[in-house]
Design a protein around this motif. Structure first.
Motif, short mmCIF file in Angstrom:
data_model
loop_
_atom_site.label_atom_id
_atom_site.label_comp_id
_atom_site.label_asym_id
_atom_site.label_seq_id
_atom_site.Cartn_x
_atom_site.Cartn_y
_atom_site.Cartn_z
N GLN A 1 0.81 -1.22 0.00
CA GLN A 1 0.00 0.00 0.00
C GLN A 1 0.85 1.27 0.00
OE1 GLN A 1 -3.24 -0.35 -0.48
NE2 GLN A 1 -2.86 -2.55 -0.44
N PRO B 1 3.86 3.77 -1.55
CA PRO B 1 4.27 4.08 -2.93
C PRO B 1 5.70 3.66 -3.26
CG PRO B 1 4.31 6.08 -1.59
CD PRO B 1 3.70 5.00 -0.73
N ASP B 2 6.53 3.42 -2.23
CA ASP B 2 7.94 3.11 -2.47
C ASP B 2 8.35 1.84 -1.74
OD1 ASP B 2 8.09 5.54 -3.82
OD2 ASP B 2 8.80 6.61 -2.04
N SER C 1 10.66 3.99 -6.30
CA SER C 1 9.25 4.21 -6.61
C SER C 1 8.65 2.98 -7.27
CB SER C 1 9.08 5.42 -7.53
OG SER C 1 7.75 5.52 -8.00
N ARG C 2 7.49 2.55 -6.79
CA ARG C 2 6.78 1.45 -7.42
C ARG C 2 6.21 1.86 -8.78
NH1 ARG C 2 5.28 -2.92 -4.19
NH2 ARG C 2 5.77 -2.72 -1.97
N GLN C 3 5.96 3.14 -8.95
CA GLN C 3 5.32 3.62 -10.17
C GLN C 3 6.28 3.71 -11.34
OE1 GLN C 3 3.34 7.36 -9.71
NE2 GLN C 3 2.52 7.39 -11.78
N GLU D 1 0.54 7.92 3.69
CA GLU D 1 1.46 6.85 4.03
C GLU D 1 1.34 6.47 5.50
OE1 GLU D 1 5.48 7.42 2.70
OE2 GLU D 1 4.84 8.45 0.87
#
Length: 319
Positions: free
Chosen positions: A188, A190-191, A222-224, A255
């Motif tokens: 959940q 972002p990184d 970064s997951r994105q 977060e």
């Protein structure tokens, strides 16, 4: 043992073995015939029998059994040479042709709000955060490769220069010799975050080194878009959750809420408008209502939590 095996094969080829000895040789040939030539291909029973017959025929050809006119001394010399070759070939077959079996792994996991500590045979210690899971090899310490499947873990690694300690998380590979570090990989968030408390680690992806981290440094990936960010690490924050404290340092509110959902049986729906950063620490032994009260204070009362059904909270601006 090698001499015993050689003599047994000689007697088998000369037709002098007892039934039990002959069965031993046959079983050994079956074992060689059952060997997979390379990973990913399995022989059928028919192929295995064909290979077993080929092995036996090769032995007989090398020993001259199909050439009856040869003198016994030459045949026995041929037998000895073939036995040496057979033992060597058998060893090579077993060593190089058998598909290598990956080490078996055991699982360590925690539930919501649960933490565990595990000490490995070499005294390496792993602290597993709530709602997390990792795999470790049952053959440890022959293999010191850990897989963090989800969640967060803090590692205190015993140094062994001949046996590096590695952690895989998604496509990332972390290698250390002896150090303490934290890996955060909650889905959940972002990184991915790798932070070093003591020592040094190397972080790679698909054999490409992303960076070397020393004491007091951390890396966010970064997951994105896989962007890599290096920054100083707060050592108190790294060990905080191990000591029942969640330490935040200019952490975005989403977060903070996502992390709390890993520790408590709650769901937050954010209706808050704005970019609120949270700095402070929370005692994870407090009840969720107490945590929420502290969060409202840390947010300068700009946020408000409204309790709904089924342990769900709606977070809004405090107007």
């Amino acid at each position: 043992m090698r001499q015993i095996v050689k003599r047994l094969i000689e007697r088998y080829l000369e037709g002098q073995t007892a039934p039990a000895e002959e069965q031993s040789i046959t079983d050994w040939l079956d074992t060689l015939a059952a060997t997979e030539p390379y990973p990913g291909k399995t022989l059928s029973d028919k192929d295995k029998e064909h290979l077993r017959r080929q092995l036996l025929q090769a032995i007989r050809r090398k020993t001259g059994q199909q050439q009856k006119v040869r003198r016994m001394i030459w045949r026995r010399t041929g037998v000895a040479a073939a036995v040496v070759g057979l033992v060597s070939v058998g060893a090579l077959l077993i060593r190089f042709l058998t598909a290598p079996q990956p080490p078996a792994y055991a699982s360590l996991q925690t539930g919501l709000g649960e933490k565990k500590v595990m000490t490995l045979p070499d005294s390496t210690r792993i602290y597993l955060a709530p709602n997390s899971e990792l795999l470790y090899p049952e053959s440890y310490p022959q293999s010191r490769h850990i897989q963090l499947l989800r969640g967060e873990a803090f590692f205190e690694v015993t140094k062994n220069a001949t046996q590096p300690f590695t952690v895989a998380v998604d496509s990332l590979q972390i290698e250390v010799l002896g150090t303490s570090f934290d890996v955060q990989a909650y889905q959940q968030l972002p990184d991915w975050r790798i932070a070093v408390n003591t020592g040094k680690v190397r972080v790679s992806r698909q054999q490409q080194v992303l960076g070397l981290l020393e004491t007091g440094r951390q890396m966010h990936i970064s997951r994105q878009d896989n962007a890599v960010t290096l920054s100083p690490a707060n050592n108190n924050a790294l060990e905080g959750w191990v000591k029942n404290r969640m330490v935040f340092e200019q952490t975005p509110l989403p977060e903070v809420l996502a992390l709390l959902q890993e520790y408590y049986p709650v769901t937050f729906t954010q209706q808050y408008k704005g970019d609120l950063l949270i700095s402070g620490s929370l005692d994870t032994k407090m009840r969720v209502e107490q945590i929420i009260a502290v969060l409202e204070e840390l947010g300068n009362h700009d946020i408000q939590f409204h309790k709904k059904a089924n342990n769900r909270y709606e977070v809004t601006n405090n107007h």
